[in-house]
Design a protein around this motif. Structure first.
Motif, PDB file in Angstrom:
ATOM      1  N   VAL A  58      -0.327  88.886 -27.797  1.00 50.57           N
ATOM      2  CA  VAL A  58      -1.551  88.091 -27.625  1.00 50.57           C
ATOM      3  C   VAL A  58      -1.450  86.781 -28.395  1.00 50.57           C
ATOM      4  N   ILE A  59      -0.985  86.851 -29.622  1.00 51.19           N
ATOM      5  CA  ILE A  59      -0.857  85.657 -30.460  1.00 51.19           C
ATOM      6  C   ILE A  59       0.117  84.657 -29.840  1.00 51.19           C
ATOM      7  N   THR A  60       1.189  85.165 -29.265  1.00 48.36           N
ATOM      8  CA  THR A  60       2.166  84.273 -28.653  1.00 48.36           C
ATOM      9  C   THR A  60       1.563  83.559 -27.444  1.00 48.36           C
ATOM     10  N   HIS A  61       0.794  84.291 -26.645  1.00 52.65           N
ATOM     11  CA  HIS A  61       0.100  83.647 -25.521  1.00 52.65           C
ATOM     12  C   HIS A  61      -0.836  82.548 -26.032  1.00 52.65           C
ATOM     13  N   ARG A  62      -1.561  82.835 -27.099  1.00 51.96           N
ATOM     14  CA  ARG A  62      -2.483  81.845 -27.662  1.00 51.96           C
ATOM     15  C   ARG A  62      -1.741  80.613 -28.163  1.00 51.96           C
ATOM     16  N   ALA A  63      -0.580  80.825 -28.768  1.00 48.08           N
ATOM     17  CA  ALA A  63       0.204  79.698 -29.281  1.00 48.08           C
ATOM     18  C   ALA A  63       0.612  78.754 -28.151  1.00 48.08           C
ATOM     19  N   PHE A  64       0.816  79.307 -26.965  1.00 47.16           N
ATOM     20  CA  PHE A  64       1.142  78.493 -25.801  1.00 47.16           C
ATOM     21  C   PHE A  64      -0.115  77.978 -25.104  1.00 47.16           C
ATOM     22  N   GLU A  65      -1.261  78.196 -25.750  1.00 48.51           N
ATOM     23  CA  GLU A  65      -2.566  77.800 -25.215  1.00 48.51           C
ATOM     24  C   GLU A  65      -2.809  78.398 -23.833  1.00 48.51           C
ATOM     25  N   GLU A  66      -2.384  79.627 -23.683  1.00 46.70           N
ATOM     26  CA  GLU A  66      -2.570  80.366 -22.444  1.00 46.70           C
ATOM     27  C   GLU A  66      -3.448  81.576 -22.778  1.00 46.70           C
ATOM     28  N   TYR A  67      -4.690  81.494 -22.401  1.00 48.28           N
ATOM     29  CA  TYR A  67      -5.643  82.527 -22.774  1.00 48.28           C
ATOM     30  C   TYR A  67      -5.988  83.455 -21.620  1.00 48.28           C
ATOM     31  N   ARG A  68      -6.054  82.913 -20.434  1.00 50.55           N
ATOM     32  CA  ARG A  68      -6.571  83.661 -19.296  1.00 50.55           C
ATOM     33  C   ARG A  68      -5.808  84.966 -19.045  1.00 50.55           C
ATOM     34  N   GLU A  69      -4.494  84.878 -18.873  1.00 49.67           N
ATOM     35  CA  GLU A  69      -3.702  86.065 -18.562  1.00 49.67           C
ATOM     36  C   GLU A  69      -3.780  87.093 -19.680  1.00 49.67           C
ATOM     37  N   SER A  70      -3.681  86.622 -20.916  1.00 51.64           N
ATOM     38  CA  SER A  70      -3.724  87.523 -22.062  1.00 51.64           C
ATOM     39  C   SER A  70      -5.059  88.251 -22.150  1.00 51.64           C
ATOM     40  N   VAL A  71      -6.147  87.525 -21.949  1.00 51.24           N
ATOM     41  CA  VAL A  71      -7.474  88.142 -21.997  1.00 51.24           C
ATOM     42  C   VAL A  71      -7.649  89.108 -20.837  1.00 51.24           C
ATOM     43  N   GLN A  72      -7.179  88.736 -19.661  1.00 55.00           N
ATOM     44  CA  GLN A  72      -7.291  89.628 -18.505  1.00 55.00           C
ATOM     45  C   GLN A  72      -6.553  90.941 -18.754  1.00 55.00           C
ATOM     46  N   ILE A  73      -5.363  90.849 -19.324  1.00 62.05           N
ATOM     47  CA  ILE A  73      -4.585  92.054 -19.619  1.00 62.05           C
ATOM     48  C   ILE A  73      -5.306  92.910 -20.654  1.00 62.05           C
ATOM     49  N   SER A  74      -5.788  92.292 -21.726  1.00 60.88           N
ATOM     50  CA  SER A  74      -6.488  93.032 -22.780  1.00 60.88           C
ATOM     51  C   SER A  74      -7.745  93.707 -22.246  1.00 60.88           C
ATOM     52  N   VAL A  75      -8.524  92.983 -21.470  1.00 53.71           N
ATOM     53  CA  VAL A  75      -9.757  93.552 -20.914  1.00 53.71           C
ATOM     54  C   VAL A  75      -9.431  94.684 -19.948  1.00 53.71           C
ATOM     55  N   ALA A  76      -8.416  94.488 -19.101  1.00 49.85           N
ATOM     56  CA  ALA A  76      -8.032  95.534 -18.151  1.00 49.85           C
ATOM     57  C   ALA A  76      -7.584  96.797 -18.881  1.00 49.85           C
ATOM     58  N   ALA A  77      -6.803  96.639 -19.953  1.00 52.41           N
ATOM     59  CA  ALA A  77      -6.349  97.802 -20.725  1.00 52.41           C
ATOM     60  C   ALA A  77      -7.529  98.511 -21.381  1.00 52.41           C
ATOM     61  N   ARG A  78      -8.496  97.754 -21.901  1.00 54.36           N
ATOM     62  CA  ARG A  78      -9.674  98.368 -22.531  1.00 54.36           C
ATOM     63  C   ARG A  78     -10.533  99.088 -21.490  1.00 54.36           C
ATOM     64  N   LEU A  79     -10.705  98.461 -20.316  1.00 54.84           N
ATOM     65  CA  LEU A  79     -11.490  99.108 -19.257  1.00 54.84           C
ATOM     66  C   LEU A  79     -10.798 100.372 -18.756  1.00 54.84           C
ATOM     67  N   LEU A  80      -9.473 100.322 -18.632  1.00 62.04           N
ATOM     68  CA  LEU A  80      -8.721 101.507 -18.235  1.00 62.04           C
ATOM     69  C   LEU A  80      -8.887 102.616 -19.267  1.00 62.04           C
ATOM     70  N   THR A  81      -8.878 102.250 -20.529  1.00 65.09           N
ATOM     71  CA  THR A  81      -9.092 103.222 -21.602  1.00 65.09           C
ATOM     72  C   THR A  81     -10.473 103.862 -21.484  1.00 65.09           C
ATOM     73  N   LEU A  82     -11.495 103.036 -21.305  1.00 59.30           N
ATOM     74  CA  LEU A  82     -12.860 103.567 -21.179  1.00 59.30           C
ATOM     75  C   LEU A  82     -13.022 104.433 -19.941  1.00 59.30           C
ATOM     76  N   ALA A  83     -12.487 103.976 -18.826  1.00 59.85           N
ATOM     77  CA  ALA A  83     -12.613 104.739 -17.578  1.00 59.85           C
ATOM     78  C   ALA A  83     -11.892 106.078 -17.679  1.00 59.85           C
ATOM     79  N   SER A  84     -10.677 106.063 -18.233  1.00 61.13           N
ATOM     80  CA  SER A  84      -9.936 107.322 -18.366  1.00 61.13           C
ATOM     81  C   SER A  84     -10.639 108.275 -19.327  1.00 61.13           C
ATOM     82  N   ALA A  85     -11.215 107.744 -20.394  1.00 62.52           N
ATOM     83  CA  ALA A  85     -11.957 108.597 -21.333  1.00 62.52           C
ATOM     84  C   ALA A  85     -13.172 109.220 -20.650  1.00 62.52           C
ATOM     85  N   ALA A  86     -13.879 108.426 -19.857  1.00 58.45           N
ATOM     86  CA  ALA A  86     -15.055 108.945 -19.158  1.00 58.45           C
ATOM     87  C   ALA A  86     -14.663 110.026 -18.158  1.00 58.45           C
TER      88      ALA A  86
END
Length: 189
Positions: A92-120
């Motif tokens: 994530v930090i490396t993506h930010r250093a390249f000033e690329e936020y969109r893809e990194s945030v999308q991946i992080s959010v998708a992983a968190r949503l997958l975690t929540l959905a699988s837990a439910a």
């Protein structure tokens, strides 16, 4: 994530400066060193969690919500996921250093949503905490993989295998140590 923050912040500044100077090879060395630092800290913390799990589990089982055995498994798995979080932070930090936020945030959010959905879903099906933690680890591992796959756009075929470069280590430890100590004390106390 908190314990890796000081070194990640220092790495983000360094990578951004190196990219501005078009020194991508050196920036890759910074990422490799950051990975080595985060893995080392993660392994130490995971080992502490591993050995403390039986003691902590006895306190958790005292409330009769779960068994001591299940608590030990759960805590030890969580300790293992600390390593994955350290890797994720570096990506994530490396993506930010390249000033690329969109893809990194999308991946992080998708992983968190997958975690929540699988837990439910797993909880609804009657599975207990260890099964939910396995699913959490799988979602986290997928997120880490996707974060680093996205870095190929910046580094190309350069290896990002963790290595400790003395000069890069010095450049990351000097500014990152103070923030790391503050974070470690904050978590501890």
């Amino acid at each position: 994530g908190i314990l890796a923050s000081g070194f990640c912040d220092a790495a983000m500044q360094r990578i951004a400066r190196l990219c501005g100077a078009e020194k991508i090879g050196t920036a890759a060395g910074t990422v490799r060193t950051l990975l080595a630092i985060n893995l080392t800290l993660g392994m130490v913390l995971a080992a502490v969690v591993w050995f403390a799990a039986p003691v902590a589990a006895n306190h958790m089982a005292a409330y009769h919500v779960t068994s001591a055995k299940e608590s030990v498994y759960s805590l030890r798995m969580s300790g293992g996921w600390i390593l994955l979080r350290g890797l994720e932070s570096a990506g994530v930090i490396t993506h930010r250093a390249f000033e690329e936020y969109r893809e990194s945030v999308q991946i992080s959010v998708a992983a968190r949503l997958l975690t929540l959905a699988s837990a439910a879903v797993l909880a609804t099906l009657g599975h207990r905490v260890p099964a939910i933690l396995v699913a959490t680890g799988a979602a986290l591992a997928l997120g880490v993989f996707l974060q680093f796959r996205g870095l190929r756009n910046h580094f190309g075929p350069v290896s990002l295998w963790p290595t400790l470069d003395r000069e890069e280590l010095r450049l990351l430890v000097r500014p990152g140590m103070f923030v790391w100590i503050q974070s470690a004390c904050g978590v501890t106390f």
